[in-house]
Design a protein around this motif. Sequence first.
Motif, PDB file in Angstrom:
ATOM      1  N   ASN A  34       0.826  -1.213   0.000  1.00  0.00           N
ATOM      2  CA  ASN A  34       0.000   0.000   0.000  1.00  0.00           C
ATOM      3  C   ASN A  34       0.862   1.265   0.000  1.00  0.00           C
ATOM      4  N   ARG A  35       1.959   1.200  -0.717  1.00  0.00           N
ATOM      5  CA  ARG A  35       2.894   2.316  -0.878  1.00  0.00           C
ATOM      6  C   ARG A  35       3.588   2.733   0.414  1.00  0.00           C
ATOM      7  N   VAL A  36       3.570   1.863   1.397  1.00  0.00           N
ATOM      8  CA  VAL A  36       4.296   2.105   2.639  1.00  0.00           C
ATOM      9  C   VAL A  36       5.451   1.114   2.724  1.00  0.00           C
ATOM     10  N   LEU A  37       6.655   1.632   2.887  1.00  0.00           N
ATOM     11  CA  LEU A  37       7.855   0.801   2.989  1.00  0.00           C
ATOM     12  C   LEU A  37       8.161   0.552   4.456  1.00  0.00           C
ATOM     13  N   THR A  38       8.196  -0.722   4.836  1.00  0.00           N
ATOM     14  CA  THR A  38       8.478  -1.104   6.217  1.00  0.00           C
ATOM     15  C   THR A  38       9.710  -1.997   6.248  1.00  0.00           C
ATOM     16  N   ILE A  39      10.657  -1.654   7.114  1.00  0.00           N
ATOM     17  CA  ILE A  39      11.890  -2.419   7.243  1.00  0.00           C
ATOM     18  C   ILE A  39      12.071  -2.811   8.701  1.00  0.00           C
ATOM     19  N   GLU A  40      12.319  -4.081   8.930  1.00  0.00           N
ATOM     20  CA  GLU A  40      12.644  -4.566  10.269  1.00  0.00           C
ATOM     21  C   GLU A  40      14.076  -5.083  10.219  1.00  0.00           C
ATOM     22  N   THR A  41      14.967  -4.432  10.938  1.00  0.00           N
ATOM     23  CA  THR A  41      16.379  -4.791  10.896  1.00  0.00           C
ATOM     24  C   THR A  41      16.672  -5.933  11.869  1.00  0.00           C
ATOM     25  N   ASP A  42      17.837  -6.524  11.704  1.00  0.00           N
ATOM     26  CA  ASP A  42      18.257  -7.586  12.613  1.00  0.00           C
ATOM     27  C   ASP A  42      18.471  -7.065  14.027  1.00  0.00           C
ATOM     28  N   ALA A  43      18.594  -5.744  14.152  1.00  0.00           N
ATOM     29  CA  ALA A  43      18.772  -5.130  15.471  1.00  0.00           C
ATOM     30  C   ALA A  43      17.420  -4.753  16.095  1.00  0.00           C
ATOM     31  N   TYR A  44      16.338  -5.306  15.540  1.00  0.00           N
ATOM     32  CA  TYR A  44      14.979  -5.131  16.073  1.00  0.00           C
ATOM     33  C   TYR A  44      14.492  -3.690  15.987  1.00  0.00           C
ATOM     34  N   LYS A  45      14.908  -2.979  14.975  1.00  0.00           N
ATOM     35  CA  LYS A  45      14.374  -1.647  14.708  1.00  0.00           C
ATOM     36  C   LYS A  45      13.348  -1.739  13.592  1.00  0.00           C
ATOM     37  N   LYS A  46      12.247  -1.005  13.770  1.00  0.00           N
ATOM     38  CA  LYS A  46      11.220  -0.958  12.740  1.00  0.00           C
ATOM     39  C   LYS A  46      11.261   0.412  12.085  1.00  0.00           C
ATOM     40  N   ILE A  47      11.583   0.421  10.811  1.00  0.00           N
ATOM     41  CA  ILE A  47      11.729   1.655  10.046  1.00  0.00           C
ATOM     42  C   ILE A  47      10.590   1.729   9.038  1.00  0.00           C
ATOM     43  N   VAL A  48       9.890   2.847   9.019  1.00  0.00           N
ATOM     44  CA  VAL A  48       8.764   3.023   8.113  1.00  0.00           C
ATOM     45  C   VAL A  48       8.951   4.308   7.322  1.00  0.00           C
ATOM     46  N   PHE A  56       9.795   7.152  10.007  1.00  0.00           N
ATOM     47  CA  PHE A  56       9.479   6.785  11.387  1.00  0.00           C
ATOM     48  C   PHE A  56      10.394   5.634  11.802  1.00  0.00           C
ATOM     49  N   VAL A  57      10.934   5.720  13.001  1.00  0.00           N
ATOM     50  CA  VAL A  57      11.753   4.646  13.551  1.00  0.00           C
ATOM     51  C   VAL A  57      11.155   4.243  14.890  1.00  0.00           C
ATOM     52  N   ASN A  58      10.729   2.987  14.973  1.00  0.00           N
ATOM     53  CA  ASN A  58      10.045   2.474  16.170  1.00  0.00           C
ATOM     54  C   ASN A  58       8.881   3.369  16.570  1.00  0.00           C
ATOM     55  N   GLY A  59       8.127   3.824  15.569  1.00  0.00           N
ATOM     56  CA  GLY A  59       6.937   4.621  15.807  1.00  0.00           C
ATOM     57  C   GLY A  59       7.168   6.101  16.001  1.00  0.00           C
ATOM     58  N   GLU A  60       8.395   6.525  16.066  1.00  0.00           N
ATOM     59  CA  GLU A  60       8.708   7.945  16.296  1.00  0.00           C
ATOM     60  C   GLU A  60       9.100   8.613  14.984  1.00  0.00           C
ATOM     61  N   LYS A  61       8.436   9.739  14.672  1.00  0.00           N
ATOM     62  CA  LYS A  61       8.759  10.473  13.460  1.00  0.00           C
ATOM     63  C   LYS A  61      10.118  11.155  13.614  1.00  0.00           C
ATOM     64  N   ILE A  62      10.962  11.012  12.594  1.00  0.00           N
ATOM     65  CA  ILE A  62      12.312  11.589  12.623  1.00  0.00           C
ATOM     66  C   ILE A  62      12.320  12.875  11.808  1.00  0.00           C
ATOM     67  N   LEU A  63      12.746  13.969  12.439  1.00  0.00           N
ATOM     68  CA  LEU A  63      12.867  15.242  11.731  1.00  0.00           C
ATOM     69  C   LEU A  63      14.132  15.215  10.886  1.00  0.00           C
ATOM     70  N   GLU A 244      19.535   7.469  13.786  1.00  0.00           N
ATOM     71  CA  GLU A 244      18.558   6.400  14.004  1.00  0.00           C
ATOM     72  C   GLU A 244      18.647   5.295  12.956  1.00  0.00           C
ATOM     73  N   LEU A 245      19.342   5.573  11.841  1.00  0.00           N
ATOM     74  CA  LEU A 245      19.486   4.564  10.777  1.00  0.00           C
ATOM     75  C   LEU A 245      20.905   4.006  10.696  1.00  0.00           C
ATOM     76  N   ALA A 246      21.653   4.182  11.750  1.00  0.00           N
ATOM     77  CA  ALA A 246      23.054   3.734  11.750  1.00  0.00           C
ATOM     78  C   ALA A 246      23.172   2.229  11.518  1.00  0.00           C
ATOM     79  N   GLU A 247      22.134   1.472  11.885  1.00  0.00           N
ATOM     80  CA  GLU A 247      22.180   0.007  11.735  1.00  0.00           C
ATOM     81  C   GLU A 247      21.452  -0.464  10.473  1.00  0.00           C
TER      82      GLU A 247
END
Length: 260
Positions: A34-48, A56-63, A244-247
């Motif tokens: 649905n045009r939303v890109l979701t990534i779950e890293t091996d370090a248990y981070k959810k990137i949207v 968004f990283v783990n539900g928090e919007k990144i400025l 927040e995307l270092a991993e």
Amino acid sequence: MRTLLLAGLLSLNANYALANDCEIEFEGHLQLENRVLTIETDAYKKIVINQQNQLFVNGEKILLSAYQQNLVSDYYAGIYAAAPQAAAIATDAIKLASVTVGEVFSELLGRDSDAIDGLTDKLDELGEHIQTSFYSSNGEIRLNSKDFTEDNFLGNDWEDEFEEAIEEVVSNSMGHLLISIGSEILFSGGDMDAFERKMERFGQDIEQRVDFQSSELEARADALCMSLVSVDEIEAKLQSSIDELAELNVVQITAKPQAM
């Protein structure tokens, strides 16, 4: 005879392997829905990254700064563009393979053979599998790294399925094939060499007819690979630019086409 036939079929199929020099793997889980890109890293981070290219990283919007926003937008666009390209290449490869191998069976069994119908059905199923891997029921582009064996995006999944379909049809039609080959040899006066020469000429004729199309498919696959190389490079910039995307290291290129 079976060895001779399979060798011919598989040598033809080798021309359709997608991006032989390209190995792209996923680490973690990547999904486009649905045009939303979701990534779950091996370090248990959810990137949207949503449709507005907001991060968004783990539900928090990144400025983001303007530079960072451009990176995020380019990353999303690169992945979004890759899915339909891969689907089109795989679909066209299956179509080309279906026509070519169908001609091989037609030469040996006749055009009304049940084996050809069986092969067509198998390849149609494979084509449908490709479509559902890259498109949702409403026609939206989709991508899920879990759909690819061992997380390999341009690997041998579909080529292996294609070979399995061929081998199944050959196995089920072995009796008819042996009778047909025997008849061909009889028509050649029992001259096995003459039969082999005839099949060699037939194989060369097919190869010449599909050479341009298979070369075009390989060029498209190489171009797709290089576009994903760019995605991988953007990913590296995201790692160094956004804490927040270092991993983030989901797209990995372990091999790429060599310059001619």
